[in-house]
Motif scaffolding. Structure first.
Motif, mmCIF file in Angstrom:
data_model
loop_
_atom_site.group_PDB
_atom_site.id
_atom_site.type_symbol
_atom_site.label_atom_id
_atom_site.label_comp_id
_atom_site.label_asym_id
_atom_site.label_seq_id
_atom_site.Cartn_x
_atom_site.Cartn_y
_atom_site.Cartn_z
ATOM 1 N N GLU A 180 -7.136 3.481 -5.894
ATOM 2 C CA GLU A 180 -6.383 4.168 -6.955
ATOM 3 C C GLU A 180 -5.122 3.397 -7.337
ATOM 4 N N PHE A 181 -4.464 2.828 -6.324
ATOM 5 C CA PHE A 181 -3.151 2.208 -6.567
ATOM 6 C C PHE A 181 -3.256 0.793 -7.102
ATOM 7 N N SER A 227 -7.181 0.161 5.073
ATOM 8 C CA SER A 227 -7.997 0.106 3.852
ATOM 9 C C SER A 227 -8.864 -1.149 3.825
ATOM 10 N N HIS A 277 0.854 -1.197 0.000
ATOM 11 C CA HIS A 277 0.000 0.000 0.000
ATOM 12 C C HIS A 277 0.889 1.246 0.000
ATOM 13 N N ARG A 294 -9.302 4.904 -0.279
ATOM 14 C CA ARG A 294 -9.267 5.630 -1.548
ATOM 15 C C ARG A 294 -7.935 5.400 -2.263
ATOM 16 N N LYS A 295 -6.835 5.473 -1.521
ATOM 17 C CA LYS A 295 -5.525 5.272 -2.135
ATOM 18 C C LYS A 295 -5.349 3.824 -2.608
ATOM 19 N N GLU A 298 -9.188 7.731 3.566
ATOM 20 C CA GLU A 298 -8.091 7.974 2.630
ATOM 21 C C GLU A 298 -7.315 6.702 2.311
#
Length: 423
Positions: free
Chosen positions: A417-418, A388, A378, A413-414, A410
């Protein structure tokens, strides 16, 4: 099924009459051979012979899956049929002997010349006989107690890099994961007792860190040390884990064998994490080997507490439906008079995005969700990786989508996205 017999279910493929082949299977794995012999009396056959309970023709196929020199020598070129077969076996032929049970239901049958495919699918045991075998020492309830996770899924990770770390390096990584809030950490299946990190040094180094973190967090993270080895070494290493305050050991089931795992189970109360690596060699062909239904019965009789089921939308070859069915099997008692359920362990390419399908599949939260790269990789680090995943499970429990939950998380969300589009 009665208290005197158990049943096994098979998928077979053969160009010969299905009922005849089923009878050959029953004879081969009980009192008979290819011809009636002296001493094979009617009384003996009545006591010891297996009985065919049913044959269901599934239809003809174009080509045999496997070659058979036996069929070639006889010039048999008829298109094969596939069928399901159920056979009843006398329990007295086996006693309480797991190796003999496995030899009976999954032995010479695979080499029969009459078949071009054979797969053991399920084993059904009477409750009275099942209870004569080993039971999980910890199971689901014990694992929750030992990890201090009273409710919700248990979140785990895997030591990465897989190999090459020293005992000190491993301990530091374990400390990072413990500080990040993980519930469970396991060794990789290929890292057992290597020269660069022998268990004699790795176990004390890791447990010293785990106990220091416990003083701060108030709970002890469960570490599944991979003690795969010959039987005496496994017992010695389990004793060391227990003396250092550990709560779990791991064994590569297929390579240790039933006898070693049974001996280990009898010698320790530690949670026994059963890793099934190599199972694909037994199961990936749809008409050869052994299905998870039968496989998990045999290993549960050896007393394992956790069973790997692979992961949903993961990196391995299994269809999601197979993983879902395997999960349900682990969570279903073999014996309705005792709780012998085992904790299903999801792994392989897992991250926050595979949480929705996992939550739906499990039908509850009695499972272990393990992520290696999904936590360690992550972009915010291990703590964000774990958060997450927890945020994703929290979203599922509250009927939200991951995208909605990502608005207030967050780390989630990351992760989306990742790692890519959510499952």
């Amino acid at each position: 099924m009665t208290d005197t017999h158990f049943t096994a279910d098979y998928l077979i493929e053969t160009p010969l009459p299905l009922e005849k082949v089923a009878e050959i299977m029953a004879g081969e794995q009980s009192s008979g051979t290819f011809i009636r012999v002296a001493g094979e009396t009617d009384d003996l056959r009545a006591r010891a012979r297996a009985e065919v309970l049913g044959v269901v023709d599934l239809g003809e196929i174009d080509h045999p899956t496997l070659p058979s020199a036996w069929l070639i020598r006889r010039g048999i070129t008829t298109r094969p049929h596939r069928a399901t077969v159920r056979i009843s076996f006398p329990i007295d032929n086996i006693g309480v002997n797991l190796a003999a049970l496995a030899s009976t239901v999954a032995g010479n049958l695979y080499d029969l010349g009459e078949v071009t495919g054979l797969r053991l699918e399920n084993i059904n045991l009477p409750a009275s006989w099942r209870r004569r075998y080993l039971l999980p020492k910890q199971g689901i309830a014990g694992t929750r107690r030992l990890t201090g996770v009273a409710e919700g899924p248990m979140i785990g990770s895997i030591i990465k890099p897989n190999v090459g770390l020293t005992p000190e390096d491993t301990a530091k990584l374990v400390g990072r994961l413990c500080d990040a809030g993980v519930d469970f950490i396991k060794d990789d299946e290929i890292s057992a007792d290597p020269v660069h990190a022998p268990l004699a040094k790795r176990i004390p180094a890791v447990m010293a860190v785990v106990k220091r973190v416990e003083d701060r967090l108030g709970r002890r993270v469960m570490i599944a040390f991979n003690i795969t080895d010959e039987t005496d070494a496994m017992r010695r290493h389990a004793d060391l884990v227990e003396s250092e305050g550990g709560t779990c050991v791991m064994a590569n089931l297929n390579w240790c064998g039933f006898s070693a795992v049974e001996t280990l189970r009898r010698s320790t109360d530690l949670a026994l994490h059963g890793h099934r690596n190599g199972f694909g060699a037994l199961s990936r062909c749809d008409v050869l080997g052994i299905g998870f239904g039968a496989y998990q019965v045999l290993w549960r009789l050896a007393g394992v507490d956790h069973m790997h089921v692979h992961g949903l939308d993961g990196k391995f070859a299994q269809e999601n439906s197979e993983v879902i069915e395997s999960t349900a099997m682990c969570l279903t008692a073999l014996d309705d008079q005792s709780d012998d359920r085992v904790l299903p362990a999801f792994s392989s390419g897992q991250w926050a995005g595979t949480v929705p399908v996992t939550w739906k599949a499990a039908g509850g939260d009695d499972f272990l969700f393990m992520a290696g790269g999904g936590i360690m990789g992550h972009p915010g680090g291990p703590a964000a990786g774990i958060e997450s995943i927890r945020a994703a499970f929290h979203a599922m429990k509250n009927g939200k989508t991951l995208e909605d939950a990502a608005d207030t998380s967050e780390p989630l969300r990351k992760a989306l996205e990742f790692f890519g589009k959510a499952a």
